[in-house]
Design an enzyme around this catalytic site. Structure first.
Site, PDB file in Angstrom:
ATOM      1  N   GLU A 148      30.867  -0.806 -27.581  1.00 12.40           N
ATOM      2  CA  GLU A 148      31.501  -2.048 -27.858  1.00 12.40           C
ATOM      3  C   GLU A 148      30.703  -3.360 -27.399  1.00 12.40           C
ATOM      4  O   GLU A 148      31.478  -4.139 -26.801  1.00 12.40           O
ATOM      5  CB  GLU A 148      33.147  -2.143 -27.607  1.00 12.40           C
ATOM      6  N   ASN A 189      27.943   3.225 -29.400  1.00 13.20           N
ATOM      7  CA  ASN A 189      29.237   3.394 -30.267  1.00 13.20           C
ATOM      8  C   ASN A 189      30.139   2.048 -30.537  1.00 13.20           C
ATOM      9  O   ASN A 189      30.236   1.416 -29.367  1.00 13.20           O
ATOM     10  CB  ASN A 189      30.043   4.414 -29.266  1.00 13.20           C
ATOM     11  N   HIS A 225      38.364   3.642 -36.022  1.00 13.92           N
ATOM     12  CA  HIS A 225      39.990   3.108 -35.789  1.00 13.92           C
ATOM     13  C   HIS A 225      40.405   2.457 -37.493  1.00 13.92           C
ATOM     14  O   HIS A 225      40.131   1.366 -37.448  1.00 13.92           O
ATOM     15  CB  HIS A 225      40.496   2.678 -34.484  1.00 13.92           C
ATOM     16  N   GLU A 252      36.043   8.485 -33.072  1.00  9.60           N
ATOM     17  CA  GLU A 252      37.648   8.424 -32.444  1.00  9.60           C
ATOM     18  C   GLU A 252      38.331   8.110 -34.146  1.00  9.60           C
ATOM     19  O   GLU A 252      39.164   7.063 -33.863  1.00  9.60           O
ATOM     20  CB  GLU A 252      37.583   6.901 -31.971  1.00  9.60           C
ATOM     21  N   ASP A 254      41.179   7.576 -36.480  1.00 10.76           N
ATOM     22  CA  ASP A 254      42.550   7.561 -36.680  1.00 10.76           C
ATOM     23  C   ASP A 254      42.973   6.765 -37.919  1.00 10.76           C
ATOM     24  O   ASP A 254      41.981   5.745 -37.710  1.00 10.76           O
ATOM     25  CB  ASP A 254      43.484   7.373 -35.316  1.00 10.76           C
TER      26      ASP A 254
HETATM   27  C1  XIL Z   1      41.791   4.263 -25.520  1.00 13.02           C
HETATM   28  C2  XIL Z   1      42.601   5.593 -25.144  1.00 13.02           C
HETATM   29  O1  XIL Z   1      42.973   6.172 -26.268  1.00 13.02           O
HETATM   30  C3  XIL Z   1      43.893   5.026 -24.330  1.00 13.02           C
HETATM   31  O2  XIL Z   1      44.538   6.218 -23.811  1.00 13.02           O
HETATM   32  C4  XIL Z   1      43.598   4.146 -23.358  1.00 13.02           C
HETATM   33  O3  XIL Z   1      44.666   3.666 -22.724  1.00 13.02           O
HETATM   34  C5  XIL Z   1      42.607   3.141 -23.685  1.00 13.02           C
HETATM   35  O4  XIL Z   1      41.433   3.334 -24.317  1.00 13.02           O
HETATM   36  N1  XIL Z   1      37.846   2.261 -28.218  1.00 13.02           N
HETATM   37  C6  XIL Z   1      37.343   3.418 -27.287  1.00 13.02           C
HETATM   38  C7  XIL Z   1      38.403   4.361 -26.682  1.00 13.02           C
HETATM   39  O5  XIL Z   1      36.089   3.566 -27.385  1.00 13.02           O
HETATM   40  O6  XIL Z   1      37.722   4.585 -25.276  1.00 13.02           O
HETATM   41  C8  XIL Z   1      39.669   3.608 -26.478  1.00 13.02           C
HETATM   42  O7  XIL Z   1      40.482   4.850 -26.119  1.00 13.02           O
HETATM   43  C9  XIL Z   1      40.149   3.410 -27.795  1.00 13.02           C
HETATM   44  C10 XIL Z   1      39.223   2.118 -28.526  1.00 13.02           C
END
Ligand code: XIL
Length: 317
Positions: A148, A189, A225, A252, A254
């Site tokens: 990020e 990432n 996400h 990641e 969802d």
């Molecule tokens: C999130 C986790 O899912 C949570 O449990 C934590 O409180 C905060 O981080 N981008 C990322 C992840 O790269 O590491 C993040 O994970 C979600 C957004």
């Protein structure tokens, strides 16, 4: 009463038991040469349902929080790997391990944020990467080296790394990671880069530049996400990155509402790109997800959702 319950039982017996495909996500993905994994919370490892689902269905794991800077180096030079090691040894055995994450502006201890001067921050970053990537050397398949670092408009995000070291911090982190673990694939990432847009264009340009100058980068992680539908042009966007000579992974995943169609589209986009090597879903059950509501493939009771069937059918197609 007796008659009506007999009728009811008779009716239930006539319902087809399942329209779902047979097998597991891990097996179906393996048949397509991909990993299919999940993020793991150390705090849930005593929940046997949680562990059983991971072991049965998934072929890859990412510690959801336990490899982050605040977990691994809470104070300078003092490293703690307890939770990450536990994840690796309890549910990581025989699975593809994604390391997440070496350099990120969040879940970063305040001692790092308070450092000043390029040399100081670079030294702390190098030491962190050397120790953490060194500790897991030989176990991690792919590392998220930097997470990020870009804003939505394609500019660099402010962070202690960006502000003190400058644009070169990403390149520097990748070179340090290669030195610490010569065998792991090194990934950049980020989120919001699934479609072609200002942010994904900026990352594309960075990868192109790294490849041209032999800066070690092997993959780009698309966090994924997602809102309620699949992002437009996802497959083409994945393809243009792999055309630069890197792998891509959905790291990641969802989806708000967990629409079966959206899940199927996204998995299909990865399968259509030969160097899209695997998918990680961010959370086992909805109750484990960092986002509220229906997001992932198992409900809060550990039951497979419609989205699960859609993903399995897409992997099997
Ligand atoms: C999130 C986790 O899912 C949570 O449990 C934590 O409180 C905060 O981080 N981008 C990322 C992840 O790269 O590491 C993040 O994970 C979600 C957004």
């Amino acid at each position: 009463m007796a008659v009506s319950s007999a009728l009811w039982v008779g009716f239930l017996i006539m319902i087809p038991t399942s329209s779902a495909a047979e097998g597991t996500l891990a097996e179906a993905a393996k048949a397509k040469g991909r990993f299919f994994g999940v993020s793991v919370l150390a705090g849930q490892l005593d929940d046997s349902q949680y562990v059983d689902i991971i072991n049965k269905e998934f072929s890859a794991v990412t510690p959801e929080n336990s490899m982050k800077w605040d977990a691994t180096e809470p104070s300078r030079g003092s490293f703690s790997y307890g939770n990450a090691d536990r994840i690796v040894s309890s549910v990581g055995e025989g699975k593809t391990l994604r390391g997440h994450v070496l350099v990120w502006h969040q879940q970063l201890p305040s001692w790092v944020k308070e450092l000043s001067g390029s040399d100081e921050v670079q030294q702390a970053m190098d030491d962190h990467i050397a120790a953490v990537a060194g500790h897991f050397q030989g176990k991690v398949d792919s590392w998220d080296v930097v997470n990020e670092a870009f804003e939505g408009d394609g500019s660099r995000r402010h962070s202690v790394f960006q502000d003190q070291i400058g644009d070169g911090f990403i390149e520097h982190a990748f070179r340090s990671a290669r030195a610490a673990d010569g065998g792991a694939k090194l990934c950049y990432n980020d989120y919001g880069i699934e479609s072609k847009n200002a942010k994904s264009d900026a990352i594309y340009a960075m990868v192109q530049d790294f490849k041209a100058r032999d800066v070690p980068i092997d993959c780009v992680g698309f966090q994924s996400h997602l809102g309620s539908s699949a992002p437009g042009g996802f497959q083409d966007n994945l393809q243009r990155f792999t055309d630069l000579g890197v792998e891509v992974q959905l790291t990641e995943l969802d989806i708000s509402g967990a629409s079966p169609d959206a899940y199927s589209n996204v998995v299909g986009a990865c399968l259509a790109v030969s160097r899209c090597t695997g998918i990680i879903v961010w959370g086992v059950r909805d109750s484990d997800s960092w986002r509220d509501g229906s997001q992932v493939l198992f409900d809060g009771s550990g039951e497979k959702k419609e989205a699960y069937d859609a993903v399995l059918n897409t992997l099997d197609a």
